[in-house]
Design a protein around this motif. Sequence first.
Motif, PDB file in Angstrom:
ATOM      1  N   ILE A 505       0.991  -1.243  -0.020  1.00  0.00           N
ATOM      2  CA  ILE A 505      -0.024  -0.201   0.058  1.00  0.00           C
ATOM      3  C   ILE A 505       0.925   1.137   0.028  1.00  0.00           C
ATOM      4  O   ILE A 505       1.909   1.418   0.827  1.00  0.00           O
ATOM      5  N   THR A 506       0.731   2.134  -1.061  1.00  0.00           N
ATOM      6  CA  THR A 506       1.383   3.429  -1.092  1.00  0.00           C
ATOM      7  C   THR A 506       0.692   4.372  -1.139  1.00  0.00           C
ATOM      8  O   THR A 506      -0.829   4.446  -1.048  1.00  0.00           O
ATOM      9  N   MET A 507       1.039   5.883  -1.034  1.00  0.00           N
ATOM     10  CA  MET A 507       0.115   6.915  -1.164  1.00  0.00           C
ATOM     11  C   MET A 507       1.142   7.787  -2.260  1.00  0.00           C
ATOM     12  O   MET A 507       2.415   8.023  -2.274  1.00  0.00           O
ATOM     13  N   LEU A 508       0.336   8.308  -3.104  1.00  0.00           N
ATOM     14  CA  LEU A 508       1.093   9.121  -4.290  1.00  0.00           C
ATOM     15  C   LEU A 508       1.660  10.330  -3.740  1.00  0.00           C
ATOM     16  O   LEU A 508       0.517  11.327  -3.245  1.00  0.00           O
ATOM     17  N   GLY A 509       2.722  10.456  -3.964  1.00  0.00           N
ATOM     18  CA  GLY A 509       3.603  11.662  -3.330  1.00  0.00           C
ATOM     19  C   GLY A 509       3.431  12.997  -4.283  1.00  0.00           C
ATOM     20  O   GLY A 509       3.096  12.774  -5.657  1.00  0.00           O
ATOM     21  N   ASP A 510       4.157  13.996  -3.903  1.00  0.00           N
ATOM     22  CA  ASP A 510       4.162  15.346  -4.638  1.00  0.00           C
ATOM     23  C   ASP A 510       5.634  15.109  -5.869  1.00  0.00           C
ATOM     24  O   ASP A 510       5.311  15.647  -6.782  1.00  0.00           O
ATOM     25  N   ALA A 511       6.490  14.563  -5.266  1.00  0.00           N
ATOM     26  CA  ALA A 511       7.665  14.466  -6.252  1.00  0.00           C
ATOM     27  C   ALA A 511       8.161  13.108  -6.395  1.00  0.00           C
ATOM     28  O   ALA A 511       7.670  12.037  -5.880  1.00  0.00           O
ATOM     29  N   PHE A 512       8.996  12.929  -7.317  1.00  0.00           N
ATOM     30  CA  PHE A 512       9.457  11.573  -8.121  1.00  0.00           C
ATOM     31  C   PHE A 512       9.658  10.475  -6.870  1.00  0.00           C
ATOM     32  O   PHE A 512       9.199   9.560  -6.962  1.00  0.00           O
ATOM     33  N   PRO A 513      10.627  10.718  -5.783  1.00  0.00           N
ATOM     34  CA  PRO A 513      10.726   9.776  -4.928  1.00  0.00           C
ATOM     35  C   PRO A 513       9.378   9.162  -4.230  1.00  0.00           C
ATOM     36  O   PRO A 513       9.474   7.959  -3.569  1.00  0.00           O
ATOM     37  N   GLY A 514       8.315  10.076  -4.024  1.00  0.00           N
ATOM     38  CA  GLY A 514       7.108   9.380  -3.482  1.00  0.00           C
ATOM     39  C   GLY A 514       5.904   9.194  -4.393  1.00  0.00           C
ATOM     40  O   GLY A 514       5.004   8.842  -4.073  1.00  0.00           O
ATOM     41  N   ARG A 515       6.531   8.892  -5.682  1.00  0.00           N
ATOM     42  CA  ARG A 515       5.509   8.313  -6.618  1.00  0.00           C
ATOM     43  C   ARG A 515       6.146   7.169  -7.242  1.00  0.00           C
ATOM     44  O   ARG A 515       5.344   6.368  -8.118  1.00  0.00           O
ATOM     45  N   VAL A 516       7.141   6.637  -6.551  1.00  0.00           N
ATOM     46  CA  VAL A 516       7.832   5.332  -7.373  1.00  0.00           C
ATOM     47  C   VAL A 516       7.001   4.247  -7.204  1.00  0.00           C
ATOM     48  O   VAL A 516       6.598   3.297  -8.178  1.00  0.00           O
TER      49      VAL A 516
END
Length: 599
Positions: A505-516
């Motif tokens: 389970i993840t959450m879509l972040g604002d920047a590349f590292p948090g969208r992987v």
Amino acid sequence: MMTRSVGGLLTAANQLAEQGRLEEALASYDHALELDPNSAVTVNSRGVTLIALERIEDALADFRRAFTLDPTYVEAYLNAAAALRDSGRFVGALQLANRAIALCPDSGTAWHIRAVALDWLGRDADAIDAYGKAVSFDDTIELAAGRGTFLAMYLCRWDSLATDVEKLLARVNAGHLAAAPFYLLTLPSSPAQQRAASELYSNMRFGNEVTIPLPPRQRSQKIRIGYFSPDFRTHPTSHLIAGLIEAHDRVDFEIFGFKFGSGASDTMTQRLERAFDKFIDIGALSIADAVSMVREQNIDIAVDLAGHTSKARPRLFTCRMAPIQVNYLGFPGTLGMEAIDYMIADEIVIPAEHRQYYTEKIVSLPCYQVNDSKRPHPEGAVSRRGLGLPENAFVFCGFNSAFKLTPREFDIWMRLLKNVNGSVLWLLDRAVEVAFNWQKEEVRLNLQKEAERRGISPDRLVFAPRVEVSEHLARHQAADLFLDTLTCNAHTTASDALWMGLPIITMLGDAFPGRVAASLLTAAGLPELVTRSEAEYESLALDLATHPHKLARLKQHLRQHRKSCTLFDTALFATNIETAYRKMVAIYDTGSPPEHFSI
């Protein structure tokens, strides 16, 4: 009369040194010392010039002579300490920095030298304190605030983390080189802040590099691709990319590997040596010699697999080794370097509206992360008891490095433990690749303390020791659900979990590292595990933990589609990236500048 003569010589010597006329400056200092051999200021200035001439031992002798002549001469202690630090003699650097601090307790420079020495000596707790003092006395010291904040995250010291991060990002916004680009990727920074930090870092560190004009591209039958990395060994980058190197089309491409790391050769190194058409170690070469060596190979596209990570060599790329240069895989952000033409990504990690935050032109593949379809997939039952896990409990897994953990997701995780009876949280028993066992112990103790603060018994945190890759992959089967970190996701770690059939389970972040992880889950056919808010993240985790049939369906999907999904199709990825390489060359050959495009 003698004083005026000495003063005039000293002024002239200083001016010559500022003009870069170092040998002349040295002669002038020597003349001044003939007239007044006991001038600590002259001796110290001579030492500074010797540093510029890279005569380190002679310089150290001068600095020691200067503070022997004047035991209160703080600048001489600082110069000697800095020279010892820069030459890797951290015990001596620490001793002299301490003497400078005793004389001048509010010297930001002295505290910074102390911090760096303690950092390298593995005394992280003391280093955190010293970095903090350095910044408090001089907030213009480059990189100090970022390193201190990262060390605190590395050890899961969160007491002042929110305040420290706020101050650090304020310095970034003010245009200070407050943090190395990699550290900023682990913080809740915006894509705009990450670009600003990378550009400032690159311009200040590499912007004045002398670049020899690159000869015109020599068109040959095959496109020559060069992959550059310090990590062609057992390392996450190599685990991901090894299959690609083997799968590359040898009819249209010739594949080179350029190694510059200091790590020992191992089985992965040997595999890669066999996979590359040519494997060249440039680690012992100077920047100029390495660039010449690479240019002799007539590389068409140079791919940087390290970016601004440890042991990377960005200066190679500022010297322009190939007509086309690419940022890929190792650094999930812009390099902020004009010499890098493209960055390989996808439309999730870098959507079109984010392209403005990258100095590179963006090449979007269906999924940016390559994977090795030949990686081990251990089968067979795994004993929870042997892993220190309760047999019948729900096991939440968080195998990210501890520096990615923050109170933000830890709050959620502890609420999940409260709401799922008897459940446990399974974490790695290491911060990153730590060299000191006590650091592992501090991470563990700090996390247990944070759990207690949130009303959770420390024994509900279970720590997994570091093991060999195949054993690590196998133990994923003992977990029920992987909980991702939010600001900086699981990257290779996420692919490991999905490969072994463990949902994330993840959450879509604002920047590349948090969208992987969102990109990887989409490529694995499970976009429903990508949430958009902390509340949704927590709700989904609780729902899956309390509805076994839903979790079973997700695991079955991963088992059934592991060999066919986009994420693990190495041959498909090779075809896609080769199509991208061909288009880069076609654009170059028309004389057009690099441009954004999608495959």
